[in-house]
Structure formats: C-alpha cells, structure tokens
Design a protein around this motif. Structure first.
Motif, short mmCIF file in Angstrom:
data_model
loop_
_atom_site.label_atom_id
_atom_site.label_comp_id
_atom_site.label_asym_id
_atom_site.label_seq_id
_atom_site.Cartn_x
_atom_site.Cartn_y
_atom_site.Cartn_z
N GLY A 148 0.82 -1.19 0.00
CA GLY A 148 0.00 0.00 0.00
C GLY A 148 0.85 1.24 0.00
N LEU A 162 -1.62 2.64 4.85
CA LEU A 162 -2.89 2.23 4.25
C LEU A 162 -2.62 1.12 3.25
CD1 LEU A 162 -4.30 5.80 3.48
CD2 LEU A 162 -4.74 4.43 5.52
N SER A 163 -3.25 -0.03 3.46
CA SER A 163 -3.01 -1.17 2.57
C SER A 163 -4.34 -1.78 2.14
CB SER A 163 -2.16 -2.24 3.26
OG SER A 163 -2.08 -3.40 2.45
N PRO A 164 -4.75 -1.56 0.89
CA PRO A 164 -5.97 -2.20 0.39
C PRO A 164 -5.76 -3.64 -0.02
CG PRO A 164 -5.01 -0.83 -1.32
CD PRO A 164 -4.14 -0.65 -0.11
N THR A 166 -4.06 -6.79 1.66
CA THR A 166 -3.40 -7.41 2.80
C THR A 166 -3.92 -8.83 3.00
OG1 THR A 166 -3.05 -5.31 3.95
CG2 THR A 166 -2.99 -7.30 5.27
N GLY A 208 -7.95 -8.65 2.97
CA GLY A 208 -8.70 -7.49 3.41
C GLY A 208 -7.93 -6.19 3.36
N PHE A 209 -8.44 -5.21 4.11
CA PHE A 209 -7.93 -3.84 4.15
C PHE A 209 -7.32 -3.59 5.52
CE2 PHE A 209 -7.93 0.73 4.42
CZ PHE A 209 -7.82 1.18 3.11
N TYR A 232 -8.22 -3.84 10.88
CA TYR A 232 -8.24 -4.75 9.74
C TYR A 232 -9.65 -5.26 9.51
CZ TYR A 232 -7.35 -8.84 6.80
OH TYR A 232 -7.36 -9.75 5.77
N TYR A 235 -12.38 -8.57 3.29
CA TYR A 235 -13.30 -8.29 2.19
C TYR A 235 -14.36 -9.39 2.03
CZ TYR A 235 -10.13 -4.64 0.40
OH TYR A 235 -9.37 -3.51 0.25
#
Length: 305
Positions: A148, A162-164, A166, A208-209, A232, A235
């Motif tokens: 991210g 911020l990591s979309p 993961t 996930g995020f 966390y 998704y």
C-alpha cells in the motif's frame, strides 16, 4: 534514546560507482519487578513476586529514496504468589518488516510493503486450571503481508500506513484447539456421537484492508507518549467487521537505567472465542468474542545500546 548510526562505503567490482549505506540500530533490554512480603501483618495478605522481562531490537536502513525498517519484540511476565502455582502475566513474540520507496526527497508518501508475525512462547491457561491449555505457541500465530502506501511526517514521529491489499493468515497448530474451531479456523466435522470424521483446519486465510498508525511524542521532559493502532477488515467475510489492536503507553525516564511506564492494550477480533465455565460443571464452554483489555504499570531497569 541511544542511536548508533554506521556509514559504510563500498565499491562494486567495476570501481565505477560508490554506494553509501546508512544503518540505524537500537537494542533494548528491560526488567520490571514488584514484590510484596508480610511478616505478622495484622491486615493479612499473601507474599508475592512479579517480574516482566522484555527485549526489543530495531534495524533500520535508509539510502536515497528507499527505507527498510525491521523490529523484533519479546515480552514474558510471571507472577509467583504464596500458596499457588506460578502464573503467566505476559507473553508475546512479534516480528515486523516494512519496505518503502518514494518518488522524490520532498515527498512524505512512500509506496510500501509490510510483513508482520506474532505469537506467544508458552501455553496459556484459564487459571486455576493448568491441565488444559487454551492457547499455545503458534496456536494462534498470525501473519500479515500486504502492499500500500505510507505517510511519514517530516517533523513529528508519525506514520500512517494504508493497505488495500493485505493477506492475513491465522495458524492453529495444536490439533485439539483446531478441532474446536478456536481463533476462527474451520472446526472438526463429527458424527452424532461426537467422533471426529474430519480434523479441524490448522490455517485460516483472509484478504482485506489494513490501516495502521504509530505516533510518538515527548509530552513533557522525560515523559514520552506512544500510540499504536491497527484496524483490519476482511473483504470476503463480514466486510466492515473490524479487528482492532490498540496500544497506548506512557514512558517516564528516571535516569539512563531506571524507567517507569503505564499503558493499556485493547483488542477485538470476531474470530477469537472465549472459554469459561458457564454452568458450574467444571468444564469450559466456548462463548463468543469479547473486547480484550490489558492494563500495565511497571518500574524497572532498562539497558539500551
């Protein structure tokens, strides 16, 4: 805080280019102790001794527009009280590594990738029962791997990641706990008599995020505040249901070797179930997730180099 920065110059085999590498390293060892002893004490009480041992190692590399941060943290605490067995009060093994690259030297944003791993050293119990462990080394164990962007404040000790993308892996390598479906893994399949037809899964993977934040500041002379937050959400499984890991610590420096600290640690994970004897039959039943809270207060000896 002590910092050891080493600059090493080296040349490649063609002798056409020089490379300057900067490493920053920090090692911390500490021990907090507390003791209470009674002799003919009218109000009563039990003699007790508590100890917390911890170590932290940091290795950070920075060259031009590239940065690489690595850390390892170990904590273990015990309490010995007259008339009962020694009990564990703290148990953590945590490794993390992050790599970042920015477009130019004026930007505070890095393209970043992160990896982290955490578990515990020894068995955990629902005291006073010390026969049946409710957690063990790698039961659970967690890894996060993602990519991210990370913001690093040029003046304040503040980073936001911020990591979309993961991947989270949960390991439960103790088969008994895996069969019970602890920590979110698929439980064993049984027949009507309770016989196991298919063993429980030892691994659960999620996609996930992830959002993390780390902030440190000296709020008064020799008083430093550190705030770490991780959020966390998966998704594919109940997106919007957020796993929370939040630590807030205040460290107070008495001198170079004696420090005091007070802190709190809050966790919530929908996949972590709890065991307790709800009906008084002496057996532990599995109940739903809860907010986990830990409060810490300690004074001890710290050595940094």
């Amino acid at each position: 805080m002590s910092r050891d920065t080493t600059a090493t110059a080296s040349k490649d085999t063609t002798n056409t280019d020089s490379m300057l590498i900067y490493w920053t390293e920090k090692n911390t060892f500490g021990m907090n102790l507390s003791e209470v002893a009674f002799v003919n004490w009218n109000s009563g009480g039990n003699n007790s001794v508590s100890a917390l041992f911890y170590a932290n190692f940091q290795r950070d590399f920075e060259k031009d527009l590239t940065i690489w941060k690595n850390s390892a943290t170990m904590r273990y605490g015990i309490n010995a009280q007259e008339g009962r067995e020694i009990r564990k009060t703290e148990d953590e093994l945590r490794l993390s590594s992050s790599f970042g690259f920015r477009k130019d030297s004026t930007s505070n944003w890095y393209y970043s990738g992160k990896f982290s791993f955490n578990t515990q050293f020894s068995n955990g119990y629902k005291y006073p029962d010390t026969e049946v462990p409710i957690s063990q080394f790698m039961a659970p164990g967690y890894t996060f791997l993602g990519a991210g962007t990370e913001f690093s404040h040029p003046e304040e000790e503040l980073t936001v990641y911020l990591s979309p993308i993961t991947f989270k892996s949960t390991f439960v390598l103790d088969q008994k706990l895996a069969n019970e479906g602890m920590f979110g893994v698929e439980p064993a399949v049984t027949d009507e008599l309770g016989n196991i037809i298919k063993e429980g899964e030892n691994l659960r993977t999620e996609f996930g995020f992830l959002v993390t934040s780390d902030f440190s500041k000296e709020v008064f002379d020799n008083v430093a505040l550190n705030n770490q937050l991780s959020l966390y959400s998966d998704y594919l499984n109940k997106f919007g249901n957020i796993d929370v890991d939040w630590q807030l610590n205040v460290n107070m420096k008495v001198n170079d070797f004696v420090k005091a600290n007070v802190g709190s640690h809050i966790r919530y994970d929908d996949d972590v179930k709890f065991k307790e004897d709800t009906n008084g039959d002496g057996k532990l039943e599995t109940s739903g997730p809860r907010v986990q809270l830990k409060q810490m207060l300690g004074v001890g000896v710290v050595y940094e180099f």
